[in-house]
Scaffold this motif. Structure first.
Motif, PDB file in Angstrom:
ATOM      1  N   MET A  41      39.567  76.365  46.657  1.00 49.49           N
ATOM      2  CA  MET A  41      40.286  76.578  47.913  1.00 49.49           C
ATOM      3  C   MET A  41      40.242  75.371  48.843  1.00 49.49           C
ATOM      4  SD  MET A  41      39.030  80.531  48.540  1.00 49.49           S
ATOM      5  CE  MET A  41      40.236  80.846  49.820  1.00 49.49           C
ATOM      6  N   ASN A  42      39.581  74.301  48.403  1.00 43.96           N
ATOM      7  CA  ASN A  42      39.488  73.072  49.211  1.00 43.96           C
ATOM      8  C   ASN A  42      38.914  73.340  50.609  1.00 43.96           C
ATOM      9  OD1 ASN A  42      39.817  70.217  49.376  1.00 43.96           O
ATOM     10  ND2 ASN A  42      41.610  70.522  50.682  1.00 43.96           N
ATOM     11  N   ILE A  43      37.946  74.249  50.674  1.00 45.46           N
ATOM     12  CA  ILE A  43      37.272  74.542  51.939  1.00 45.46           C
ATOM     13  C   ILE A  43      36.050  73.640  52.067  1.00 45.46           C
ATOM     14  CG2 ILE A  43      35.992  76.301  53.231  1.00 45.46           C
ATOM     15  CD1 ILE A  43      37.748  78.410  51.914  1.00 45.46           C
ATOM     16  N   SER A  44      35.924  72.966  53.184  1.00 46.13           N
ATOM     17  CA  SER A  44      34.731  72.158  53.434  1.00 46.13           C
ATOM     18  C   SER A  44      33.535  73.077  53.611  1.00 46.13           C
ATOM     19  CB  SER A  44      34.899  71.314  54.702  1.00 46.13           C
ATOM     20  OG  SER A  44      36.008  70.469  54.596  1.00 46.13           O
ATOM     21  N   ILE A  45      32.436  72.756  52.927  1.00 41.39           N
ATOM     22  CA  ILE A  45      31.226  73.558  53.065  1.00 41.39           C
ATOM     23  C   ILE A  45      30.089  72.654  53.514  1.00 41.39           C
ATOM     24  CG2 ILE A  45      29.501  74.953  51.861  1.00 41.39           C
ATOM     25  CD1 ILE A  45      31.712  76.043  50.108  1.00 41.39           C
ATOM     26  N   LEU A  46      29.499  73.023  54.630  1.00 41.41           N
ATOM     27  CA  LEU A  46      28.338  72.322  55.174  1.00 41.41           C
ATOM     28  C   LEU A  46      27.186  73.311  55.149  1.00 41.41           C
ATOM     29  CD1 LEU A  46      27.479  69.629  56.413  1.00 41.41           C
ATOM     30  CD2 LEU A  46      28.195  70.474  58.643  1.00 41.41           C
ATOM     31  N   ASP A  99      21.897  70.484  42.453  1.00 37.19           N
ATOM     32  CA  ASP A  99      22.667  71.089  41.369  1.00 37.19           C
ATOM     33  C   ASP A  99      24.099  71.437  41.771  1.00 37.19           C
ATOM     34  OD1 ASP A  99      20.605  70.889  39.564  1.00 37.19           O
ATOM     35  OD2 ASP A  99      19.967  72.985  39.769  1.00 37.19           O
ATOM     36  N   TYR A 100      24.314  71.763  43.055  1.00 35.50           N
ATOM     37  CA  TYR A 100      25.609  72.328  43.426  1.00 35.50           C
ATOM     38  C   TYR A 100      26.420  71.492  44.421  1.00 35.50           C
ATOM     39  CZ  TYR A 100      23.994  76.462  40.981  1.00 35.50           C
ATOM     40  OH  TYR A 100      23.543  77.321  40.009  1.00 35.50           O
ATOM     41  N   ALA A 101      25.782  70.753  45.301  1.00 36.30           N
ATOM     42  CA  ALA A 101      26.524  69.986  46.305  1.00 36.30           C
ATOM     43  C   ALA A 101      27.010  68.658  45.735  1.00 36.30           C
ATOM     44  CB  ALA A 101      25.643  69.744  47.526  1.00 36.30           C
ATOM     45  N   ASP A 102      28.041  68.106  46.350  1.00 37.09           N
ATOM     46  CA  ASP A 102      28.548  66.787  45.971  1.00 37.09           C
ATOM     47  C   ASP A 102      27.828  65.679  46.742  1.00 37.09           C
ATOM     48  OD1 ASP A 102      30.574  67.991  44.367  1.00 37.09           O
ATOM     49  OD2 ASP A 102      31.726  68.371  46.190  1.00 37.09           O
ATOM     50  N   ARG A 103      27.374  66.038  47.921  1.00 34.46           N
ATOM     51  CA  ARG A 103      26.790  65.054  48.826  1.00 34.46           C
ATOM     52  C   ARG A 103      25.579  65.669  49.507  1.00 34.46           C
ATOM     53  NH1 ARG A 103      30.337  63.041  54.052  1.00 34.46           N
ATOM     54  NH2 ARG A 103      28.684  62.021  55.274  1.00 34.46           N
ATOM     55  N   GLU A 121      34.684  64.675  55.162  1.00 34.95           N
ATOM     56  CA  GLU A 121      36.105  64.848  54.882  1.00 34.95           C
ATOM     57  C   GLU A 121      36.398  66.286  54.451  1.00 34.95           C
ATOM     58  OE1 GLU A 121      38.214  62.577  55.585  1.00 34.95           O
ATOM     59  OE2 GLU A 121      36.881  60.848  55.828  1.00 34.95           O
ATOM     60  N   GLN A 122      37.671  66.676  54.592  1.00 37.36           N
ATOM     61  CA  GLN A 122      38.082  68.011  54.172  1.00 37.36           C
ATOM     62  C   GLN A 122      37.839  68.191  52.678  1.00 37.36           C
ATOM     63  OE1 GLN A 122      39.047  70.499  56.147  1.00 37.36           O
ATOM     64  NE2 GLN A 122      39.067  71.844  54.360  1.00 37.36           N
ATOM     65  N   GLY A 123      37.246  69.317  52.323  1.00 33.93           N
ATOM     66  CA  GLY A 123      37.022  69.642  50.922  1.00 33.93           C
ATOM     67  C   GLY A 123      35.689  69.194  50.366  1.00 33.93           C
ATOM     68  N   GLU A 124      34.847  68.557  51.171  1.00 37.20           N
ATOM     69  CA  GLU A 124      33.531  68.145  50.683  1.00 37.20           C
ATOM     70  C   GLU A 124      32.565  69.322  50.677  1.00 37.20           C
ATOM     71  OE1 GLU A 124      31.825  64.029  51.256  1.00 37.20           O
ATOM     72  OE2 GLU A 124      32.943  64.232  53.128  1.00 37.20           O
ATOM     73  N   PHE A 125      31.626  69.285  49.748  1.00 32.48           N
ATOM     74  CA  PHE A 125      30.534  70.248  49.693  1.00 32.48           C
ATOM     75  C   PHE A 125      29.259  69.459  49.986  1.00 32.48           C
ATOM     76  CE2 PHE A 125      28.610  73.929  46.946  1.00 32.48           C
ATOM     77  CZ  PHE A 125      27.708  74.195  47.968  1.00 32.48           C
TER      78      PHE A 125
END
Length: 254
Positions: free
Chosen positions: A195-200, A211-215, A26-30
């Motif tokens: 900034m609600n930027i999706s980061i893959l 430590d840093y990612a949500d998923r 989804e948009q905004g996921e890290f």
């Protein structure tokens, strides 16, 4: 939104890069992708901006099948997706601000590109991007005079300067020492939230992913073997992803 639907990739030499991958981001996921070298981490993220084509199945970005895009449509689509590499990909003899301004070249008339003519507004925007990653004071320094961490921040500022909705990062901290790697990962985290930027992000070091990612997405031999929140990652999950081999961390540099 990024969606993989039964996506597979087989290279000309017969190596299976991806095997029937199904994912929805989804948009905004890290999202951090972990796995052994050769597991398919880079292949996965590079199909999103079509640096690699899938052999079968689909990769959709905001509902658009990226494999159907050609020419100007593909170039326009790629403007929405920032790409950051381990090697920074900067012009080392040029200034920091000129490297950031380079992200605007695809939208400029050829004659301005040829002579490096940028407007006042473009320069202000580039300086704002540098400020967002905490390196504004280096704007007029040559890139080859910067540390590795500073160069990666310049690469991140260059990407932000193109106003992406998605950032793909291929081992962005692999060449950095542990302290600098954590600082750069903090930049990614802040930009993702602010900034609600999706980061893959494809990452070698498991501790930084947790430590840093949500998923976290765990990939093994081209297959997704884990997909869930970082809080649910257990030793059993890591054993599955890494096939019982030592877990690479930023401290041991395995």
């Amino acid at each position: 939104m990024i969606e993989f639907i039964n996506a597979s990739k087989v290279y000309p030499n017969g190596v299976q890069g991806l095997k029937d991958v199904n994912l929805r981001i989804e948009q905004g996921e890290f999202v951090a992708i972990i796995g052994l070298s050769g597991a398919g981490k880079s292949t996965l993220i590079r199909t999103v901006n079509r640096m690699h084509d899938v052999t079968s199945g689909q990769v959709l970005v905001d509902g658009v099948d990226v494999n159907t895009l050609k020419g100007k449509e593909l170039r326009r689509f790629r403007r929405k997706i920032g790409m950051i590499f381990q090697s920074f990909n900067l012009v080392s003899r040029s200034s920091v601000i000129n490297n950031v301004l380079a992200s605007m070249v695809p939208d400029m008339p050829w004659y301005r590109t040829l002579f490096g003519i940028y407007t006042k507004e473009q320069k202000i925007k580039a300086l704002e991007a540098l400020d967002k990653v905490g390196i504004l004071e280096k704007a007029y320094t040559r890139c080859d005079q910067l540390s590795g961490g500073q160069q990666q921040r310049v690469a991140l500022a260059r990407t932000l300067n193109q106003n992406p909705s998605i950032i793909l990062a291929d081992e962005p901290v692999a060449a950095l020492d542990p302290i600098t790697a954590k600082a750069v990962m903090s930049d990614f985290k802040r930009i993702n939230k602010d900034m609600n930027i999706s980061i893959l992000l494809n990452i070698h070091h498991v501790d930084l992913a947790l430590d840093y990612a949500d998923r976290v997405i765990g990939i093994r031999a081209g297959e997704i073997v884990y997909d869930g929140p970082t809080s649910a990652v257990t030793q059993d999950v890591l054993d599955l992803v890494y096939n019982g081999k030592p877990i690479p961390t930023s401290e041991n540099h395995i």
